[in-house]
Scaffold this motif. Structure first.
Motif, PDB file in Angstrom:
ATOM      1  N   GLU B 347       0.830  -1.210   0.000  1.00 45.67           N
ATOM      2  CA  GLU B 347       0.000   0.000   0.000  1.00 45.67           C
ATOM      3  C   GLU B 347       0.862   1.257   0.000  1.00 45.67           C
ATOM      4  O   GLU B 347       0.616   2.208  -0.731  1.00 45.67           O
ATOM      5  N   GLN B 348       1.917   1.187   0.862  1.00 49.11           N
ATOM      6  CA  GLN B 348       2.796   2.366   0.941  1.00 49.11           C
ATOM      7  C   GLN B 348       3.447   2.616  -0.413  1.00 49.11           C
ATOM      8  O   GLN B 348       3.535   3.756  -0.893  1.00 49.11           O
ATOM      9  N   ARG B 349       3.903   1.519  -1.030  1.00 45.46           N
ATOM     10  CA  ARG B 349       4.556   1.668  -2.333  1.00 45.46           C
ATOM     11  C   ARG B 349       3.592   2.268  -3.345  1.00 45.46           C
ATOM     12  O   ARG B 349       3.942   3.144  -4.124  1.00 45.46           O
ATOM     13  N   VAL B 350       2.365   1.778  -3.216  1.00 47.27           N
ATOM     14  CA  VAL B 350       1.351   2.289  -4.151  1.00 47.27           C
ATOM     15  C   VAL B 350       1.152   3.786  -3.919  1.00 47.27           C
ATOM     16  O   VAL B 350       1.121   4.567  -4.861  1.00 47.27           O
ATOM     17  N   ALA B 351       1.074   4.162  -2.602  1.00 46.53           N
ATOM     18  CA  ALA B 351       0.857   5.574  -2.285  1.00 46.53           C
ATOM     19  C   ALA B 351       2.015   6.413  -2.814  1.00 46.53           C
ATOM     20  O   ALA B 351       1.813   7.462  -3.436  1.00 46.53           O
ATOM     21  N   GLU B 352       3.253   5.886  -2.569  1.00 45.97           N
ATOM     22  CA  GLU B 352       4.415   6.661  -3.026  1.00 45.97           C
ATOM     23  C   GLU B 352       4.383   6.820  -4.545  1.00 45.97           C
ATOM     24  O   GLU B 352       4.615   7.894  -5.093  1.00 45.97           O
ATOM     25  N   THR B 354       1.867   6.699  -6.385  1.00 46.91           N
ATOM     26  CA  THR B 354       0.781   7.594  -6.780  1.00 46.91           C
ATOM     27  C   THR B 354       1.240   9.042  -6.706  1.00 46.91           C
ATOM     28  O   THR B 354       1.020   9.826  -7.620  1.00 46.91           O
ATOM     29  N   VAL B 355       1.921   9.355  -5.584  1.00 43.95           N
ATOM     30  CA  VAL B 355       2.407  10.732  -5.413  1.00 43.95           C
ATOM     31  C   VAL B 355       3.369  11.068  -6.543  1.00 43.95           C
ATOM     32  O   VAL B 355       3.287  12.132  -7.172  1.00 43.95           O
ATOM     33  N   ARG B 358       1.528  11.569  -9.655  1.00 43.36           N
ATOM     34  CA  ARG B 358       0.788  12.824  -9.639  1.00 43.36           C
ATOM     35  C   ARG B 358       1.742  13.988  -9.930  1.00 43.36           C
ATOM     36  O   ARG B 358       1.451  14.890 -10.705  1.00 43.36           O
TER      37      ARG B 358
END
Lengths: 212, 743
Positions: B347-352, B354-355, B358
């Motif tokens: 999840e964290q990797r995905v969030a990173e 994503t950022v 973006r």
């Protein structure tokens, strides 16, 4: 009178002017003492010698009018001749009121200056005679006892012995004695002479013709 | 001891083999049993009541399904009839016996099935209790009533009814207890089962069998041992039975007990053993009672032991299961934790990511916007330049190069130079004779080569009419693609220059005027300065005249006087010369000026003024300081400052009027000239205004003195400042660059 030393005191901050004026006065045979500042003059001048002051109106340390005031304050009534570069009515009026004998404009004619100086010296000599006479009268007056002085005051006011005795509450005979003593001590030859002498004392001058 | 499983297999396995075979087996056994019973009854000591038929039927029922029972009954009945005929038993008695036997077996098996609802097991205490109470006692009691009743009714047997019933019940129970457990516990594949045991165990079993046979032989065979030892030997086998129960379970126990019972019965029948005497009397009641008393505890003990073992095993199994479950649970928890951790990481990797995406997106968008903007800007710039060129208030031209032919000119250019666009295109500026000073051109070319641009260069140009134009030229070489061209911007500054010159002239005028005003203010003092030498000259001349009038004139004195006159005349001349310089109007001339001399000169001019005002002057002049400037203007500044200082001290008591004039080399290398007074200083509200034009505190002043002074000092590259002094008064300080000798 003229045998006494007479000195002209020159005060001017400009050395060249001082020197040239000194030469002019000396050529006329006058004794000159020159000062380049008011302070030097006040420090060294002799109030007793007969003479006058030739004073430049503008001096760096003390201006002419102030010096005049200082001299008067010290009791010296030596005549002062003011010199100024250009006529200033206000200054001259003030100077004359304070007893200046003359007010000259630079450059001035030698005759004008010498006349003024001679006149001033004569005036100083005269003034000094008056002062001597007055001094003498003052000395006599001081020798009176208080009672004699009192009686003399009444006499000069023109009151009779009888009136004086009534006022003072003493015998008329005694009044007479005091009156005679006062006359004698004052060296008055007559009642008029006594009155003159007391007047002279009060006026501070001498009635002409009676001075020595 | 896995007899439970063995026994269960038997119970389940039997029904599958239904049909004739079990019935035949049952019939065969029944026949053997009837024959043995007949043998016992015919023995030296007849034991008539021990008939195993009922027990064999019961055992057969228990291991067979109910629908197989009738076959078994038929087979048994056939065997019973056969045996009865062989032994010569009367028919009525034989039938009564069979009714008794079959009733007993049916009651027993039916009761067990009804009560337990499952196959009978001897490893369960409840089953053993049901078997003992119901099958071994109550069912025989009931069937014996019927049998004894039938016997008496048919007259086949006489004697006391209850005595016969009791004997019948007791002996039936003993036979049941000895036979049924063996049959029920009989494992499938007996030999294989026995062979599967380890040899020490086989050896132990063998020893037990041997001991039982030995002890039994000794105890129950007549005449072998003294009669007093018989009771001891009778009970000795009991220990072996206990041993069997402990070590070999229900099946072992059943076998051993059967063996033991056979010995006891056979011994008694042969007239040996403790029960022989009793049997002689024809009652033979103690033998079965002894067997019952031995069998029941053995069965209960075996079941209890087995149950306890089962419980323990179950517990252990349970514990093992729990342990396994616990381990599994732990593993699951670990796996879950691992998964959770992995998921969080993902999840964290995905969030990173994503950022990052973006951000990248934003950058891309910004870039796109930027490019679009740049494109628009380019378009706008082109339009703008076109408009700029057309409408510029400055004359603009585009040529191939600085000296190349003209490509375009704008409206203002045409207006300025007087040529039309069509006339000049293709011609160079030189050809048009636009440069009034062509000598400037090489310098322009060089500037363009080195810097790429020309900025605000003063260039004299000529228009069509031949008038000289003072212009400021800027230019730049424009490179677009392979083409280069030169853009020139020409600004006509002729009018501007004229205006500037006029302003300069006016400034000088004003400066002069201000100087004259100051000198006017000083007129009295200046007159004095002139008067003094004149007075001295006059007095000297008059004195000389008098000396000469004397009879013997002192020529030396005369000589001195004349010298003084000359001296004073020069002095007056100096004053006049200074004044003339100040009064003179003219352009400033920059020359090295000695500061100390400058101050002294001004002081000489103002001396009279200072004396008149009783101002005490203090000089602190450093030697050897030189500035470069216009002497007259610098004097003017000092004159202004001194006059102002004197004015400032108007209200100060004469004794305290002090003027300090100082010059010094400041730490920053500049020359500092200070004019300080002891007046009241500058009022704070006026501090910012004193250098403004028209500002004055004097009724007769113009208000130019300080503003012009500041302008003069600024033109000399210096600065003038005013500050109030802590001890009172005000100081003006002028900072000027020191002159070092160049130029």
């Amino acid at each position: 009178m003229m045998s006494e030393e007479q000195v002209v005191y020159l005060v001017d901050d400009d050395a060249a002017v001082l020197k040239s004026l000194g030469r002019l006065l000396q050529a006329e045979g006058l004794a000159v003492r020159a000062f380049q500042s008011a302070a030097a003059f006040l420090r060294e001048h002799d109030a007793e010698t007969i003479g006058c002051v030739v004073l430049d109106m503008r001096l760096p340390d003390l201006d002419g009018l102030a010096l005049q005031q200082a001299l008067l304050a010290s009791g010296c009534q030596r005549p002062i001749i003011f010199m100024t570069g250009f006529g200033d009515v206000a200054d001259s009026v003030q100077a004359m009121k304070a007893g200046a004998v003359d007010f000259l404009t630079k450059p001035c004619d030698d005759d004008d200056l010498l006349d003024a100086v001679h006149g001033a010296i004569a005036k100083d000599a005269q003034a000094r005679c008056v002062q001597t006479e007055l001094q003498r009268i003052r000395g006599r007056l001081a020798s009176l006892t208080p009672r004699e002085h009192e009686v003399m005051q009444h006499v000069v006011d023109g009151r009779l012995n009888k009136q004086i005795a009534a006022d003072l509450g003493i015998a008329e005979k005694t009044i007479k004695v005091h009156r005679a003593r006062a006359m004698e001590k004052m060296g008055a030859s007559s009642l008029a002479d006594l009155v003159r002498k007391t007047f002279e004392l009060e006026a501070g001058t001498v009635v002409a013709g009676h001075g020595q | 001891m896995d007899l439970s499983t063995v026994q269960t297999k038997c119970a389940i396995g039997k029904p599958s083999a239904h049909g004739a075979l079990p019935a035949l087996w049952a019939g065969a056994f029944y026949f053997i049993g009837a024959e043995i019973g007949a043998m016992m009854a015919a023995a030296p000591v007849p034991i008539t009541q021990l008939r195993p038929g009922g027990a064999i039927l019961l055992a057969a029922f228990l291991v067979s399904p109910v629908r197989g029972w009738w076959g078994i009954v038929l087979a048994a009945f056939a065997a019973h009839l056969g045996a009865s005929l062989h032994g010569g038993v009367p028919l009525a008695a034989s039938l009564a016996w069979f009714v008794g036997n079959s009733t007993q077996a049916l009651l027993g098996a039916g009761g067990v099935g009804w009560m337990l609802r499952q196959p009978l097991r001897f490893d369960l205490l409840r089953h053993v209790l049901v078997f003992v109470c119901w099958c071994a006692f109550l069912a025989p009691a009931a069937s014996s009533l019927l049998e004894v009743g039938l016997l008496r009714a048919t007259g086949a047997q006489a004697g006391a009814f209850w005595q016969a019933w009791t004997a019948r019940v007791v002996s039936s129970a003993a036979v049941l207890l000895a036979i049924v457990p063996v049959r029920i516990n009989w494992p499938a594949g007996t030999l294989k089962h026995i062979a599967s045991h380890t040899w020490p165990r086989q050896l132990e079993a063998g020893l037990l069998v041997f001991a039982l046979l030995g002890l039994g032989g000794v105890a129950f065979v007549r005449g072998v041992v003294p009669s007093q030892l018989v009771p001891l030997l009778t009970y000795a086998p009991l220990l072996l039975l206990f041993w069997t129960v402990l070590r070999f379970g229900a099946f072992g126990e059943g076998l051993a007990f059967l063996l033991f019972a056979v010995f006891v019965v056979v011994g008694t029948a042969l007239g040996a053993g403790p029960f022989a005497v009793d049997a002689y009397s024809g009652r033979a009641l103690f033998l079965p009672l002894f067997l019952i008393a031995t069998a029941v505890p053995m069965l209960l003990l075996s079941a209890a032991l087995h149950e306890r073992r089962g419980t323990l095993a179950a517990l252990m199994q349970e514990q093992e299961k729990l342990g396994l479950a616990l381990a599994a649970e732990r593993k699951r928890a670990e796996r879950l934790a691992r998964e959770r951790h992995a998921r969080a990481e993902v999840e964290q990797r995905v969030a990173e990511r994503t950022v990052e995406l973006r951000r990248a997106n934003q950058v891309l968008r910004a870039e796109i916007a930027g490019r679009k903007k740049a494109l628009d800007a380019e378009r706008v710039a082109a339009a703008r330049f076109s408009n700029l060129f057309r409408l510029s208030p400055d004359a603009m031209s585009i040529s191939m190069s600085l000296r190349g032919p003209l490509l375009d000119v704008n409206g203002r250019w045409q207006q300025l130079f007087g040529y039309t666009r069509d006339e000049v295109l293709g011609l160079s500026a030189e050809q048009l004779n636009l440069y009034a000073t062509p000598a400037q051109l090489p310098a322009m070319v060089e500037a363009l080569d080195t810097d790429g641009t020309i900025r605000d260069l003063d260039v004299r140009m000529r228009n069509r009419q031949g008038h000289i134009l003072q212009t400021m030229l800027s230019g730049v070489t424009i490179v677009s693609g392979v083409e280069t061209c030169f853009l020139a911007i020409v600004r006509d500054v002729t009018g501007q220059r004229l205006a500037a010159a006029e302003a300069q002239r006016q400034r000088e005028e004003l400066t002069h005027l201000s100087r004259v005003v100051v000198l006017g203010e000083l007129s009295g003092a200046l007159a004095h300065e002139l008067n003094q030498p004149l007075a001295a000259i006059l007095a000297n001349a008059q004195a000389a005249r008098r000396f000469l009038a004397r009879p013997c004139a002192d020529l030396h004195e005369i000589q001195e006087i004349l010298n003084d006159i000359v001296q004073e005349d020069k002095r007056a001349g100096d004053v006049i010369r200074r004044l003339r310089a100040l009064f003179k109007k003219g352009e400033p001339i920059l020359r090295p000026v000695a500061v100390a001399e400058l101050v002294q000169d001004v002081l000489a001019l103002t001396h009279g003024n200072l004396v008149e005002r009783s101002v005490d002057v203090r000089l602190e002049l450093a030697d050897g300081l030189t500035v470069r400037g216009d002497r007259v203007q610098l004097q003017q500044v000092l004159l202004n400052l001194i006059v102002n200082a004197c004015d400032a001290m108007r209200m100060t008591p004469p004794r305290r009027r002090r003027l300090r004039l100082a010059s010094a080399l400041a730490p920053d290398g500049r020359i500092q000239v200070t004019v300080a007074d002891s007046g009241p200083g500058i009022a704070p509200e006026l501090a910012g205004k004193i250098f403004d034009p028209f500002f004055t505190t004097k009724t007769e002043g113009l208000g130019f003195g300080l503003s012009i002074s500041r302008a003069i000092i600024a033109q000399h590259g210096g600065k003038i400042e005013a500050a109030n002094l802590p001890a009172g008064g005000c100081a003006f300080s002028i900072g000027l660059p020191a002159y070092s000798g160049e130029k």
